[in-house]
Design a protein around this motif. Structure first.
Motif, mmCIF file in Angstrom:
data_model
loop_
_atom_site.group_PDB
_atom_site.id
_atom_site.type_symbol
_atom_site.label_atom_id
_atom_site.label_comp_id
_atom_site.label_asym_id
_atom_site.label_seq_id
_atom_site.Cartn_x
_atom_site.Cartn_y
_atom_site.Cartn_z
ATOM 1 N N THR A 35 0.848 -1.176 0.000
ATOM 2 C CA THR A 35 0.000 0.000 0.000
ATOM 3 C C THR A 35 0.889 1.233 0.000
ATOM 4 O O THR A 35 2.042 1.180 0.435
ATOM 5 C CB THR A 35 -0.963 0.015 1.208
ATOM 6 N N GLY A 36 0.363 2.322 -0.503
ATOM 7 C CA GLY A 36 1.135 3.556 -0.553
ATOM 8 C C GLY A 36 0.229 4.750 -0.690
ATOM 9 O O GLY A 36 -0.978 4.629 -0.853
ATOM 10 N N LYS A 39 1.362 12.535 1.004
ATOM 11 C CA LYS A 39 0.924 13.577 1.931
ATOM 12 C C LYS A 39 1.440 14.887 1.370
ATOM 13 O O LYS A 39 2.648 15.095 1.258
ATOM 14 C CB LYS A 39 1.489 13.326 3.328
ATOM 15 N N ASP A 40 0.520 15.771 0.959
ATOM 16 C CA ASP A 40 0.914 17.053 0.367
ATOM 17 C C ASP A 40 1.297 18.045 1.455
ATOM 18 O O ASP A 40 0.727 18.061 2.545
ATOM 19 C CB ASP A 40 -0.225 17.632 -0.465
ATOM 20 N N HIS A 41 2.268 18.875 1.112
ATOM 21 C CA HIS A 41 2.713 19.949 1.989
ATOM 22 C C HIS A 41 2.495 21.273 1.265
ATOM 23 O O HIS A 41 3.252 21.621 0.360
ATOM 24 C CB HIS A 41 4.206 19.800 2.336
ATOM 25 N N ALA A 42 1.460 21.977 1.604
ATOM 26 C CA ALA A 42 1.147 23.299 1.043
ATOM 27 C C ALA A 42 0.924 23.277 -0.464
ATOM 28 O O ALA A 42 1.065 24.292 -1.122
ATOM 29 C CB ALA A 42 2.255 24.299 1.399
ATOM 30 N N GLY A 43 0.630 22.099 -1.041
ATOM 31 C CA GLY A 43 0.296 22.008 -2.457
ATOM 32 C C GLY A 43 1.461 22.096 -3.423
ATOM 33 O O GLY A 43 1.275 21.949 -4.615
ATOM 34 N N THR A 44 2.680 22.359 -2.947
ATOM 35 C CA THR A 44 3.827 22.479 -3.845
ATOM 36 C C THR A 44 4.820 21.350 -3.669
ATOM 37 O O THR A 44 5.649 21.118 -4.538
ATOM 38 C CB THR A 44 4.570 23.809 -3.622
ATOM 39 N N SER A 45 4.777 20.677 -2.545
ATOM 40 C CA SER A 45 5.674 19.561 -2.286
ATOM 41 C C SER A 45 4.932 18.528 -1.459
ATOM 42 O O SER A 45 3.795 18.737 -1.055
ATOM 43 C CB SER A 45 6.938 20.024 -1.542
ATOM 44 N N GLY A 46 5.596 17.412 -1.225
ATOM 45 C CA GLY A 46 4.945 16.374 -0.442
ATOM 46 C C GLY A 46 5.869 15.211 -0.180
ATOM 47 O O GLY A 46 7.056 15.242 -0.514
ATOM 48 N N THR A 47 5.287 14.187 0.416
ATOM 49 C CA THR A 47 6.015 12.968 0.725
ATOM 50 C C THR A 47 5.206 11.793 0.199
ATOM 51 O O THR A 47 4.031 11.662 0.523
ATOM 52 C CB THR A 47 6.220 12.825 2.249
ATOM 53 N N ALA A 48 5.845 10.962 -0.616
ATOM 54 C CA ALA A 48 5.230 9.719 -1.077
ATOM 55 C C ALA A 48 5.710 8.603 -0.153
ATOM 56 O O ALA A 48 6.863 8.602 0.277
ATOM 57 C CB ALA A 48 5.629 9.425 -2.512
ATOM 58 N N THR A 53 3.926 -5.729 3.307
ATOM 59 C CA THR A 53 4.033 -6.525 4.532
ATOM 60 C C THR A 53 4.169 -8.017 4.269
ATOM 61 O O THR A 53 4.281 -8.795 5.203
ATOM 62 C CB THR A 53 2.805 -6.289 5.435
ATOM 63 N N GLY A 54 4.153 -8.429 3.013
ATOM 64 C CA GLY A 54 4.275 -9.848 2.694
ATOM 65 C C GLY A 54 5.195 -10.077 1.509
ATOM 66 O O GLY A 54 5.625 -9.150 0.839
ATOM 67 N N GLY A 55 5.518 -11.333 1.283
ATOM 68 C CA GLY A 55 6.394 -11.691 0.172
ATOM 69 C C GLY A 55 7.851 -11.492 0.528
ATOM 70 O O GLY A 55 8.212 -11.295 1.687
ATOM 71 N N ASP A 56 8.696 -11.540 -0.477
ATOM 72 C CA ASP A 56 10.132 -11.363 -0.306
ATOM 73 C C ASP A 56 10.621 -10.268 -1.237
ATOM 74 O O ASP A 56 9.879 -9.726 -2.027
ATOM 75 C CB ASP A 56 10.876 -12.661 -0.660
ATOM 76 N N GLY A 57 11.896 -10.001 -1.170
ATOM 77 C CA GLY A 57 12.497 -9.019 -2.061
ATOM 78 C C GLY A 57 12.384 -7.626 -1.497
ATOM 79 O O GLY A 57 12.350 -7.414 -0.290
ATOM 80 N N TRP A 89 9.534 0.564 5.651
ATOM 81 C CA TRP A 89 8.802 1.739 5.182
ATOM 82 C C TRP A 89 9.673 2.485 4.174
ATOM 83 O O TRP A 89 10.851 2.723 4.414
ATOM 84 C CB TRP A 89 8.506 2.622 6.387
ATOM 85 N N LEU A 90 9.099 2.895 3.039
ATOM 86 C CA LEU A 90 9.814 3.654 2.010
ATOM 87 C C LEU A 90 9.177 5.028 1.903
ATOM 88 O O LEU A 90 7.953 5.142 1.808
ATOM 89 C CB LEU A 90 9.722 2.916 0.670
#
Length: 107
Positions: A35-36, A39-48, A53-57, A89-90
């Motif tokens: 899942t991903g 989160k926008d920060h003031a509409g000009t920048s943000g964090t993706a 939680t499962g599988g490998d790699g 977490w990425l």
């Protein structure tokens, strides 16, 4: 003497096969239950962000950056963050119009 040659060849073959099996790496399943979001920060920048939680790699963000010459008005593709393993977490900070996420790659 002919039998000794066959036994030696068979022994060498079996030892080689055993060595290959013992050193083979296990197959990796792709990351799962992912899942991903952003989160926008003031509409000009943000964090993706992204997490599996499962599988490998592992997984990484693919992203693009705006060409440093403003007259070029083009994007440069082919960038990727470091690969993180499941279930780490990425996170990726972006600026709209300068550095943007284009997808997620399994690695």
């Amino acid at each position: 003497m002919h039998i000794r040659t066959r036994v030696a060849a068979l022994s060498a073959t079996l030892l080689t096969a055993a060595a290959l099996i013992a050193t083979a790496t296990p197959a990796h399943a792709a990351p799962a239950n992912c899942t991903g979001g952003t989160k926008d920060h003031a509409g000009t920048s943000g964090t993706a962000w992204y997490i599996c939680t499962g599988g490998d790699g592992g997984y990484a963000f693919k992203y693009r950056v705006k060409h440093p010459n403003p007259q070029a008005d083009t994007w440069l593709y082919g960038y990727q963050t470091a690969c993180v393993p499941v279930p780490q977490w990425l996170e990726f900070r972006y600026t709209w119009g300068q550095r943007e996420v284009t997808g997620v790659a399994f690695c």
